[in-house]
Design a protein around this motif. Sequence first.
Motif, PDB file in Angstrom:
ATOM      1  N   THR A  59       0.811  -1.218   0.000  1.00 35.35           N
ATOM      2  CA  THR A  59       0.000   0.000   0.000  1.00 35.35           C
ATOM      3  C   THR A  59       0.844   1.267   0.000  1.00 35.35           C
ATOM      4  OG1 THR A  59      -0.190  -0.019   2.410  1.00 35.35           O
ATOM      5  CG2 THR A  59      -1.944  -1.090   1.162  1.00 35.35           C
ATOM      6  N   GLU A  60       2.020   1.209   0.612  1.00 31.18           N
ATOM      7  CA  GLU A  60       2.898   2.373   0.615  1.00 31.18           C
ATOM      8  C   GLU A  60       4.315   1.946   0.952  1.00 31.18           C
ATOM      9  OE1 GLU A  60       2.191   5.217   3.845  1.00 31.18           O
ATOM     10  OE2 GLU A  60       0.936   3.689   4.788  1.00 31.18           O
ATOM     11  N   HIS A  61       5.226   2.826   0.679  1.00 28.60           N
ATOM     12  CA  HIS A  61       6.631   2.586   1.019  1.00 28.60           C
ATOM     13  C   HIS A  61       7.265   3.930   1.323  1.00 28.60           C
ATOM     14  CE1 HIS A  61       8.150   4.153  -2.818  1.00 28.60           C
ATOM     15  NE2 HIS A  61       7.059   3.614  -3.330  1.00 28.60           N
ATOM     16  N   PHE A  62       8.296   3.892   2.146  1.00 27.55           N
ATOM     17  CA  PHE A  62       9.012   5.127   2.433  1.00 27.55           C
ATOM     18  C   PHE A  62      10.418   4.794   2.895  1.00 27.55           C
ATOM     19  CE2 PHE A  62       6.354   3.950   6.007  1.00 27.55           C
ATOM     20  CZ  PHE A  62       7.201   3.987   7.092  1.00 27.55           C
ATOM     21  N   MET A  69       8.271  -1.046   3.738  1.00 23.75           N
ATOM     22  CA  MET A  69       7.145  -1.352   2.864  1.00 23.75           C
ATOM     23  C   MET A  69       5.970  -1.759   3.747  1.00 23.75           C
ATOM     24  SD  MET A  69       9.110  -3.543  -0.080  1.00 23.75           S
ATOM     25  CE  MET A  69       9.924  -4.617   1.114  1.00 23.75           C
TER      26      MET A  69
END
Length: 99
Positions: A59-62, A69
């Motif tokens: 759904t998202e990563h940063f 992740m």
Amino acid sequence: MPIFPSDTPDPRPTPGADLPLIVASIVRPGVYALTVRPGADARDLGEAMSRLPVDAFLTEHFGDIDLTMVFRAVPGGPNSEPTGGTTPTAPAAASGTRP
């Protein structure tokens, strides 16, 4: 220019570091986070990812050095349970639960 260095790599993935290369966390039920540090290899990552539910999706990563992740399982889906336990057992991996 090749993407892999031509010199012999250091056999220790993260020299002098005692921190785990991959941290698997359950953020809350159905939400999982994998934090990958430099030095983790494909085997470490594959082992950690094999512990996620098979229907979990990114759904998202940063992050720019340590990569985190975030995956979510399909709520109420047939495969919402982890496939191999919640934490990897490899020495390079660890688990933690976020508050």
